[in-house]
Write a protein that holds these residues in place. Sequence first.
Motif, PDB file in Angstrom:
ATOM      1  N   PHE A  84       0.823  -1.213   0.000  1.00  0.00           N
ATOM      2  CA  PHE A  84       0.000   0.000   0.000  1.00  0.00           C
ATOM      3  C   PHE A  84       0.859   1.265   0.000  1.00  0.00           C
ATOM      4  CE2 PHE A  84      -2.566  -3.425   1.724  1.00  0.00           C
ATOM      5  CZ  PHE A  84      -3.679  -3.346   0.890  1.00  0.00           C
ATOM      6  N   PHE A  85       2.053   1.200   0.598  1.00  0.00           N
ATOM      7  CA  PHE A  85       2.979   2.329   0.537  1.00  0.00           C
ATOM      8  C   PHE A  85       3.380   2.592  -0.917  1.00  0.00           C
ATOM      9  CE2 PHE A  85       7.270   4.057   0.366  1.00  0.00           C
ATOM     10  CZ  PHE A  85       7.204   5.112   1.256  1.00  0.00           C
ATOM     11  N   THR A  86       3.717   1.519  -1.627  1.00  0.00           N
ATOM     12  CA  THR A  86       4.163   1.667  -3.015  1.00  0.00           C
ATOM     13  C   THR A  86       3.003   2.014  -3.932  1.00  0.00           C
ATOM     14  OG1 THR A  86       5.888   0.061  -2.547  1.00  0.00           O
ATOM     15  CG2 THR A  86       5.458   0.550  -4.863  1.00  0.00           C
ATOM     16  N   PHE A  87       1.819   1.527  -3.612  1.00  0.00           N
ATOM     17  CA  PHE A  87       0.627   1.913  -4.371  1.00  0.00           C
ATOM     18  C   PHE A  87       0.475   3.432  -4.358  1.00  0.00           C
ATOM     19  CE2 PHE A  87      -3.774   3.350  -4.027  1.00  0.00           C
ATOM     20  CZ  PHE A  87      -4.316   2.889  -5.218  1.00  0.00           C
ATOM     21  N   THR A  88       0.631   4.023  -3.175  1.00  0.00           N
ATOM     22  CA  THR A  88       0.517   5.479  -3.045  1.00  0.00           C
ATOM     23  C   THR A  88       1.604   6.182  -3.854  1.00  0.00           C
ATOM     24  OG1 THR A  88      -0.380   5.193  -0.807  1.00  0.00           O
ATOM     25  CG2 THR A  88       0.419   7.392  -1.406  1.00  0.00           C
ATOM     26  N   GLY A  89       2.842   5.669  -3.758  1.00  0.00           N
ATOM     27  CA  GLY A  89       3.939   6.273  -4.502  1.00  0.00           C
ATOM     28  C   GLY A  89       3.724   6.202  -6.005  1.00  0.00           C
ATOM     29  N   ALA A  90       3.201   5.063  -6.483  1.00  0.00           N
ATOM     30  CA  ALA A  90       2.966   4.894  -7.920  1.00  0.00           C
ATOM     31  C   ALA A  90       1.889   5.855  -8.417  1.00  0.00           C
ATOM     32  CB  ALA A  90       2.570   3.451  -8.222  1.00  0.00           C
ATOM     33  N   VAL A  91       0.859   6.052  -7.621  1.00  0.00           N
ATOM     34  CA  VAL A  91      -0.197   7.000  -8.003  1.00  0.00           C
ATOM     35  C   VAL A  91       0.371   8.415  -8.098  1.00  0.00           C
ATOM     36  CG1 VAL A  91      -2.338   8.100  -7.234  1.00  0.00           C
ATOM     37  CG2 VAL A  91      -2.098   5.615  -7.091  1.00  0.00           C
ATOM     38  N   LEU A  92       1.239   8.776  -7.143  1.00  0.00           N
ATOM     39  CA  LEU A  92       1.849  10.108  -7.156  1.00  0.00           C
ATOM     40  C   LEU A  92       2.761  10.296  -8.368  1.00  0.00           C
ATOM     41  CD1 LEU A  92       2.712  10.549  -3.365  1.00  0.00           C
ATOM     42  CD2 LEU A  92       0.847  11.597  -4.650  1.00  0.00           C
ATOM     43  N   LEU A  93       3.309   9.193  -8.891  1.00  0.00           N
ATOM     44  CA  LEU A  93       4.169   9.266 -10.069  1.00  0.00           C
ATOM     45  C   LEU A  93       3.378   9.314 -11.373  1.00  0.00           C
ATOM     46  CD1 LEU A  93       7.108   6.839  -9.168  1.00  0.00           C
ATOM     47  CD2 LEU A  93       7.207   9.324  -9.410  1.00  0.00           C
ATOM     48  N   GLY A  94       2.051   9.204 -11.261  1.00  0.00           N
ATOM     49  CA  GLY A  94       1.225   9.335 -12.457  1.00  0.00           C
ATOM     50  C   GLY A  94       0.630   8.050 -12.983  1.00  0.00           C
ATOM     51  N   PHE A  95       0.870   6.924 -12.304  1.00  0.00           N
ATOM     52  CA  PHE A  95       0.237   5.681 -12.719  1.00  0.00           C
ATOM     53  C   PHE A  95      -1.239   5.695 -12.329  1.00  0.00           C
ATOM     54  CE2 PHE A  95       4.711   4.431 -12.423  1.00  0.00           C
ATOM     55  CZ  PHE A  95       4.863   3.637 -13.558  1.00  0.00           C
ATOM     56  N   THR A  96      -2.059   4.991 -13.073  1.00  0.00           N
ATOM     57  CA  THR A  96      -3.472   4.869 -12.712  1.00  0.00           C
ATOM     58  C   THR A  96      -3.605   3.992 -11.473  1.00  0.00           C
ATOM     59  OG1 THR A  96      -3.849   2.877 -14.041  1.00  0.00           O
ATOM     60  CG2 THR A  96      -4.096   5.022 -15.153  1.00  0.00           C
ATOM     61  N   ALA A  97      -4.777   3.994 -10.858  1.00  0.00           N
ATOM     62  CA  ALA A  97      -5.003   3.175  -9.673  1.00  0.00           C
ATOM     63  C   ALA A  97      -4.813   1.694  -9.996  1.00  0.00           C
ATOM     64  CB  ALA A  97      -6.413   3.418  -9.128  1.00  0.00           C
ATOM     65  N   GLN A  98      -5.249   1.277 -11.190  1.00  0.00           N
ATOM     66  CA  GLN A  98      -5.099  -0.122 -11.583  1.00  0.00           C
ATOM     67  C   GLN A  98      -3.624  -0.478 -11.762  1.00  0.00           C
ATOM     68  OE1 GLN A  98      -7.254   2.020 -13.066  1.00  0.00           O
ATOM     69  NE2 GLN A  98      -9.116   1.199 -12.117  1.00  0.00           N
ATOM     70  N   GLU A  99      -2.871   0.395 -12.424  1.00  0.00           N
ATOM     71  CA  GLU A  99      -1.437   0.153 -12.621  1.00  0.00           C
ATOM     72  C   GLU A  99      -0.700   0.180 -11.290  1.00  0.00           C
ATOM     73  OE1 GLU A  99      -0.912   2.104 -17.102  1.00  0.00           O
ATOM     74  OE2 GLU A  99      -0.677   3.354 -15.308  1.00  0.00           O
ATOM     75  N   ALA A 100      -1.058   1.134 -10.427  1.00  0.00           N
ATOM     76  CA  ALA A 100      -0.411   1.235  -9.120  1.00  0.00           C
ATOM     77  C   ALA A 100      -0.688   0.003  -8.264  1.00  0.00           C
ATOM     78  CB  ALA A 100      -0.894   2.495  -8.400  1.00  0.00           C
ATOM     79  N   SER A 101      -1.889  -0.555  -8.395  1.00  0.00           N
ATOM     80  CA  SER A 101      -2.217  -1.774  -7.655  1.00  0.00           C
ATOM     81  C   SER A 101      -1.318  -2.924  -8.087  1.00  0.00           C
ATOM     82  CB  SER A 101      -3.684  -2.158  -7.891  1.00  0.00           C
ATOM     83  OG  SER A 101      -4.563  -1.149  -7.438  1.00  0.00           O
ATOM     84  N   ALA A 102      -1.139  -3.058  -9.395  1.00  0.00           N
ATOM     85  CA  ALA A 102      -0.296  -4.133  -9.924  1.00  0.00           C
ATOM     86  C   ALA A 102       1.161  -3.943  -9.506  1.00  0.00           C
ATOM     87  CB  ALA A 102      -0.413  -4.176 -11.442  1.00  0.00           C
ATOM     88  N   ILE A 103       1.633  -2.700  -9.496  1.00  0.00           N
ATOM     89  CA  ILE A 103       3.021  -2.434  -9.098  1.00  0.00           C
ATOM     90  C   ILE A 103       3.203  -2.678  -7.605  1.00  0.00           C
ATOM     91  CG2 ILE A 103       4.781  -0.632  -8.889  1.00  0.00           C
ATOM     92  CD1 ILE A 103       3.490   0.641 -11.423  1.00  0.00           C
ATOM     93  N   GLY A 104       2.254  -2.202  -6.801  1.00  0.00           N
ATOM     94  CA  GLY A 104       2.369  -2.348  -5.357  1.00  0.00           C
ATOM     95  C   GLY A 104       2.403  -3.788  -4.906  1.00  0.00           C
ATOM     96  N   ILE A 105       1.693  -4.663  -5.598  1.00  0.00           N
ATOM     97  CA  ILE A 105       1.593  -6.059  -5.164  1.00  0.00           C
ATOM     98  C   ILE A 105       2.936  -6.767  -5.232  1.00  0.00           C
ATOM     99  CG2 ILE A 105       1.098  -7.331  -7.284  1.00  0.00           C
ATOM    100  CD1 ILE A 105      -1.040  -7.472  -4.104  1.00  0.00           C
ATOM    101  N   ILE A 106       3.913  -6.185  -5.935  1.00  0.00           N
ATOM    102  CA  ILE A 106       5.273  -6.745  -5.945  1.00  0.00           C
ATOM    103  C   ILE A 106       5.801  -6.841  -4.522  1.00  0.00           C
ATOM    104  CG2 ILE A 106       7.660  -6.362  -6.704  1.00  0.00           C
ATOM    105  CD1 ILE A 106       6.544  -4.878  -9.138  1.00  0.00           C
TER     106      ILE A 106
END
Length: 412
Positions: free
Chosen positions: A157-179
């Motif tokens: 969830f920390f990385t999900f937030t970071g990915a959203v701030l970098l401009g990824f969509t919520a769906q993309e950020a979810s996929a990245i965060g799950i790493i």
Amino acid sequence: MLTVLIKFWGTTGFANITWQHLVMLTVACILLYLAIGKGFEPLLLVPIAFGMLLTNLPLSGVMEIGDTVLRAISPEAAGQAAELLHHPTAEMLREGIPVEYYTRTPGGLIQYLYTGNKLGIFPPLIFMGVGAMTDFGPLIANPRSLFLGAAAQFGIFFTFTGAVLLGFTAQEASAIGIIGGADGPTAILVTALMASHLLGPIAVAAYSYMALVPIIQPPIMKALTTKRERRIKMQQLRTVSKTEKILFPIMVTIAVSLLLPSATPLVGLLMFGNLLKESTVTERLSKTAQNELINIVTIFLGVSVGATAQAEQFLKVQTLQIILLGVVAFAMGTAAGVLLAKVMNKMMGGDAINPLIGSAGVSAVPMAARVSQVVGQKENPSNFLLMHAMGPNVAGVIGSAVAAGVLLSLFN
């Protein structure tokens, strides 16, 4: 004759290779070296790396969708066709042209294998095999391990937030965060359902970090603990009855599925595999899930996932961002588990829990638990943390599936 040779040359991969292909072939060979030469998760990295190698050989066609023919039909059927086959008919649909298409020439072999990922079939089957191989006894004997497994999902969830701030969509950020859950099948499932165009870099990042657990985790664990804490010896776990082991997968399936229906495929098959093992009346099924089935699915999943790492999609700035965010997710998950274990230890008097087991809350089973054991024994050779670390480790498997269910429920 010369014309024939020139024409033949034009059909070869040598004549069509680009620097991007060469870069990806080099990456594939490096992953093969890490898997074969260094022994880093070979069962996963060898299929993934070889799939990457195959798809980046020019004109191999292993990931071709196949030739198609269009014809007019109803708009509803056209929408269904576009969604199922992912054919680029979006512009036609926007203009209201009803179209249908069907395959005229077959697509690539690995494209058909990839359907198992795209439809969410392979990851839950992997989970069933993992469940059949896993002993939930340490978790049942020490239920506090659930909190450590949950804490390690903080990285997601920390990385999900970071990915959203970098401009990824919520769906993309979810996929990245799950790493950050260090769970390859879960990462593949979430990405396939929510951001399939990112499957290549996310899968490579997830499995690479899983393979590098013995390298990434120890510095974080040592930085967050004192020598005294690393030397703590924990009391032997109680014996867990057969009845408890049978009831546990049933109760977890019911509870998690009622709370997060979208997590049912992962958690349900994980627990089903474990029930096959613990019931002792389905030995043949349990052995099949542990061996033949999981091995076959691992081959198909690994090769098809690796084949999505095509040069034209992989070599982007976005891929570098994903790889960096992935390591942040993994590091934050490890750190959160260790820090919560420290807090729990302080609350229980200071000598009850070795904080090193908190790092096993990421769901790289059983490698993360082994890392806790190795780091602990370096400080105290008579210390045996493996079974204690297996509690947070299997809790992390459940936790990553639950986290995936939360993200799917909110954003899919």
